[in-house]
Design a protein around this motif. Structure first.
Motif, PDB file in Angstrom:
ATOM      1  N   THR A  79      68.256  20.993 -20.624  1.00  0.00           N
ATOM      2  CA  THR A  79      68.113  21.951 -19.534  1.00  0.00           C
ATOM      3  C   THR A  79      66.838  22.779 -19.645  1.00  0.00           C
ATOM      4  N   HIS A  80      66.376  23.290 -18.494  1.00  0.00           N
ATOM      5  CA  HIS A  80      65.210  24.170 -18.478  1.00  0.00           C
ATOM      6  C   HIS A  80      65.449  25.398 -19.343  1.00  0.00           C
ATOM      7  N   LYS A  81      66.643  25.951 -19.249  1.00  0.00           N
ATOM      8  CA  LYS A  81      66.955  27.144 -20.033  1.00  0.00           C
ATOM      9  C   LYS A  81      66.783  26.877 -21.518  1.00  0.00           C
ATOM     10  N   LEU A 269      74.635  16.520  -7.852  1.00  0.00           N
ATOM     11  CA  LEU A 269      75.215  16.910  -9.137  1.00  0.00           C
ATOM     12  C   LEU A 269      74.371  17.974  -9.826  1.00  0.00           C
ATOM     13  N   GLY A 270      73.061  17.906  -9.575  1.00  0.00           N
ATOM     14  CA  GLY A 270      72.161  18.867 -10.188  1.00  0.00           C
ATOM     15  C   GLY A 270      72.406  20.305  -9.760  1.00  0.00           C
ATOM     16  N   LEU A 271      73.106  20.486  -8.643  1.00  0.00           N
ATOM     17  CA  LEU A 271      73.425  21.842  -8.192  1.00  0.00           C
ATOM     18  C   LEU A 271      74.373  22.543  -9.152  1.00  0.00           C
ATOM     19  N   VAL A 272      75.162  21.755  -9.880  1.00  0.00           N
ATOM     20  CA  VAL A 272      76.128  22.349 -10.818  1.00  0.00           C
ATOM     21  C   VAL A 272      75.909  21.861 -12.256  1.00  0.00           C
ATOM     22  N   MET A 273      75.064  20.839 -12.427  1.00  0.00           N
ATOM     23  CA  MET A 273      74.800  20.286 -13.759  1.00  0.00           C
ATOM     24  C   MET A 273      73.302  20.352 -14.020  1.00  0.00           C
TER      25      MET A 273
END
Length: 346
Positions: A79-81, A269-273
């Motif tokens: 993830t970016h984070k 899916l990227g909206l929540v994953m």
């Protein structure tokens, strides 16, 4: 009698870290292999597993006393984070222990740095114009390493490869492409006719060994390219079809089926994953032909290790637990069938 050289590998239980651990040990190096506290590693001749935090510089330096090379196998989660939070610190941990040892830091890298406008041939001096968050983070990480070499306390080399496969899970190969291969289906993320760069990790790791053994010839900071393979989706399909035939995965018509990855589903899916959102950023790589030119690598270390692609693919699939012992009768049957076809067509 000459003492074997010693290498410290950070993140040795990761995919690249494990490939590097095996490659250096097989080449006769003494390997100090760092992994997180509480983890364990397999018994490998010449390898000392060290459970320690990656930023425990003092402990790492004592355990790897005399090491002339440090390999950075540490990587953040997808993830970016995680990249924003962890990558600068992981890079600094590798720099700190390398400086303490007065060693050479070796850093595996990707084509993320070049971005959507990258040319078909990527050379060591090709302009880097990252178009994604991860690409910009990679550029910053490499700049952080370069800056650490300026006072002469350490050397560093960045070795860039294409998409990784082999040496375990966590690649496009196992997470997407061969997810349904036992049902005779290849899922491909891009057009089938676009050639892109791939790195078989055991070969790339052996290149690290070859460069490490020529470390005295390196400048303070060097950037090298590992060429690996340039493959289209059709190349993957052809190689997988042979294996699928042997394994009995193909439907009655004997043909491997292919389907395109649904990027619309991935974006949804990227909206929540966050992991899916990060993967979607890299879609451009599948639409943009590219290959890595390894001129500097060849000049320094000679011809790079190169496992024939079908053999590398077979080994990678076996490591994923997908293959049963080769069915020799199926191989013979296909050979006889092809010979009969060729006779009838002549």
């Amino acid at each position: 009698m000459t003492q074997p050289s010693t290498v410290l590998i950070l993140g040795a239980r990761g995919r690249f870290g494990m490939a590097a651990t095996r490659a250096f040990a097989q080449a006769g190096w003494q390997v100090v292999a760092q992994l997180r506290p509480g983890a364990t590693g397999p018994a490998i001749a010449g390898v000392q597993w060290l459970a320690a935090q990656s930023d425990d510089t003092a402990r790492l330096a004592v355990a790897a006393h005399g090491a002339t090379v440090v390999v950075q196998g540490l990587s953040p989660l997808y993830t970016h984070k995680a990249w924003r939070r962890d990558l600068p610190g992981l890079t600094q941990a590798a720099i700190d222990v390398t400086r303490e040892l007065g060693a050479l830091l070796m850093l595996p890298a990707s084509v993320y740095n070049f971005g959507e406008t990258m040319p078909a041939l990527l050379r060591e001096d090709t302009a880097q114009a990252a178009s994604t968050f991860k690409g910009r983070m990679r550029i910053a990480s490499e700049a952080q390493v370069r800056a650490a070499t300026q006072d002469g306390c350490m050397k560093a080399v960045v070795i860039r490869g294409g998409d990784f496969f082999g040496s375990g899970t966590g690649s496009w190969l196992d997470e997407v492409m061969v997810k349904d291969i036992q049902s005779g289906m290849l899922t491909y993320p891009g057009p089938m006719n676009v050639p892109t760069a791939w790195a078989y990790l055991p070969d790339m790791a052996r290149s690290f060994v070859a460069v490490a053994e020529r470390r005295h010839s390196l400048p303070a900071f060097e950037m090298l390219h590992f060429a690996g393979y340039q493959l289209t989706g059709q190349d993957w399909a052809d190689a997988l079809a042979d294996i699928a035939w042997e394994q009995g995965w193909l439907p009655t018509d004997g043909k491997l089926r292919t389907k395109s990855l649904s990027w619309l589903l991935m974006r949804t899916l990227g909206l929540v994953m966050p992991q899916m959102a990060a993967l979607c950023e890299m879609r451009y790589q599948w639409r943009t032909p590219h290959a890595l030119v390894n001129t500097r690598m060849a000049t320094l270390a000679g011809a790079e290790p190169h496992t024939p692609f079908p053999q590398a693919l077979r080994t990678a699939l076996a490591e994923l637990g997908l293959l049963t012992p080769r069915k020799e009768h199926a191989v013979k049957e296909r050979t006889v069938t092809m010979q009969a076809f060729e006779r009838s067509a002549s």
